[in-house]
Design an enzyme around this catalytic site. Structure first.
Site, PDB file in Angstrom:
ATOM      1  N   LYS A 132     -59.646 -51.805 -29.206  1.00  0.00           N
ATOM      2  CA  LYS A 132     -58.357 -52.332 -28.726  1.00  0.00           C
ATOM      3  C   LYS A 132     -57.564 -51.229 -28.022  1.00  0.00           C
ATOM      4  CE  LYS A 132     -58.387 -56.031 -32.122  1.00  0.00           C
ATOM      5  NZ  LYS A 132     -57.941 -56.642 -33.385  1.00  0.00           N
TER       6      LYS A 132
ATOM      7  N   GLN B 207     -54.310 -54.851 -38.470  1.00  0.00           N
ATOM      8  CA  GLN B 207     -55.714 -55.261 -38.481  1.00  0.00           C
ATOM      9  C   GLN B 207     -56.076 -55.884 -39.836  1.00  0.00           C
ATOM     10  OE1 GLN B 207     -57.675 -55.235 -35.793  1.00  0.00           O
ATOM     11  NE2 GLN B 207     -59.453 -56.033 -36.873  1.00  0.00           N
TER      12      GLN B 207
ATOM     13  N   ASP C  46     -50.554 -61.265 -32.532  1.00  0.00           N
ATOM     14  CA  ASP C  46     -51.647 -62.013 -33.157  1.00  0.00           C
ATOM     15  C   ASP C  46     -51.271 -63.478 -33.369  1.00  0.00           C
ATOM     16  OD1 ASP C  46     -54.093 -60.731 -33.687  1.00  0.00           O
ATOM     17  OD2 ASP C  46     -53.140 -59.458 -35.194  1.00  0.00           O
TER      18      ASP C  46
HETATM   19  N1  GUN Z   1     -59.572 -59.098 -37.824  1.00  0.00           N
HETATM   20  C1  GUN Z   1     -60.526 -59.815 -37.187  1.00  0.00           C
HETATM   21  N2  GUN Z   1     -60.019 -60.410 -36.086  1.00  0.00           N
HETATM   22  C2  GUN Z   1     -58.717 -60.045 -36.012  1.00  0.00           C
HETATM   23  C3  GUN Z   1     -57.668 -60.338 -35.085  1.00  0.00           C
HETATM   24  O1  GUN Z   1     -57.823 -61.073 -34.100  1.00  0.00           O
HETATM   25  N3  GUN Z   1     -56.457 -59.772 -35.384  1.00  0.00           N
HETATM   26  C4  GUN Z   1     -56.262 -58.996 -36.475  1.00  0.00           C
HETATM   27  N4  GUN Z   1     -55.032 -58.507 -36.670  1.00  0.00           N
HETATM   28  N5  GUN Z   1     -57.211 -58.713 -37.351  1.00  0.00           N
HETATM   29  C5  GUN Z   1     -58.435 -59.231 -37.110  1.00  0.00           C
END
Ligand code: GUN
Length: 287
Positions: free
Chosen positions: A53, A97, A120
């Protein structure tokens, strides 16, 4: 019939190109988009996702702030970090995350994020807006899947869609996005009866189970010309796999996504897009 591969790397690049232009535009207005990430503990997969990311942000000119926290951080400490990021006018997006270590509550944690910085789309505010077709910030993986349909001109109007997942990050937001496109959505999960029959009559199958010991979407389970979106990624027999075997499923599907190189890159691309949306939102409210 051999279907068309939906290539997540190509579609993600087209999103990134658009985001890069939007970043340049925002910078001319004195706004440098910034994403703050919070990674808790030492889950190697999560660390890789966050690293990817950051790299993608750098590619398009989004600034990142990296918070790596010890696995035993308390709920009070994490709440305070989020509060500080909410107040920080240089930060436009906040991503915690997932999954979180046991002592932390996912709902409590994500609910703390300002809805305007919720890249998110997980806060109660934004999930509520989504159910009313009013959301500005929607979960990245579902958004990425909708972008894939758009890219290939796939019309969902009146289609029967079998969705095999009911999580907050994937299944629930997708349910609303698909309904908005006039699809008939079957929201399936581990207790669903007759899943094979439902799949066999589906025009579109979106599967996100991620456990090959329990579930594989085989060619026998789909109808000729169905569209298969494989969201899962897990390690099975030393390989990274989805819920289906792409090379087999594409022999019968009209469109299908590979794993890796399908939905994964789209999740990252849509995070960049959401960060731009959040930066624009903050400029609209005069910060
Ligand atoms: N863990 C797996 N996919 C995601 C996501 O799209 N966002 C976040 N914050 N954690 C994740």
């Amino acid at each position: 019939m051999v279907g068309t591969k939906i290539d997540g790397n190509i579609i993600a690049q087209s999103v990134k190109d658009r985001v890069k232009k939007a970043v340049e535009e925002l910078k001319t207005q004195g706004i440098t988009p910034c994403l703050a990430t919070i990674l808790i503990g030492d889950n190697p997969a999560s660390a890789t996702y966050v690293k990817n990311k950051h790299k993608a942000c750098e590619e398009v000119g989004i600034v990142t702030k990296d918070h790596k926290l010890d696995a035993n951080v308390s709920q009070i400490q994490i709440n305070e970090i989020i509060e500080n990021l909410n107040k920080d006018n240089t930060v436009h997006g906040i991503l915690v995350q997932l999954p979180l270590p046991e002592q932390l509550d996912e709902f409590v944690t994500t609910s703390r994020i300002s809805p305007l910085k919720d890249v998110d789309g997980l806060t109660p505010h934004n999930t509520g807006l989504l159910s009313m077709k009013k959301a500005a910030l929607v979960a990245c993986t579902p958004l990425g899947i909708m972008e894939m349909f758009d890219y290939h001109g796939i019309d969902l109007d009146g289609k029967n869609v079998v969705l095999i997942n009911r999580s907050n990050l994937v299944g629930k937001p997708l349910y609303h996005l698909l309904l908005e496109k006039n699809a008939t959505v079957f929201a399936c999960h581990s207790k669903t009866k007759n899943l094979t029959e439902l799949c066999q009559s589906a025009d579109v199958i979106i599967t996100a189970v991620g456990n090959r010991d329990k579930f594989t979407l085989t060619p026998e389970m789909i109808k000729e010309g169905a569209i298969v979106i494989d969201v899962a990624i897990s390690r099975f027999q030393e390989k990274l796999v989805g819920d289906s075997d792409f090379e087999q499923i594409i022999q019968k599907a009209s469109f299908a996504t590979p794993v890796p190189g399908g939905v994964g890159p789209m999740t990252v691309a849509m995070l960049l897009k959401n960060t731009i949306t959040a930066a624009s939102l903050s400029s609209q409210i005069g910060r």
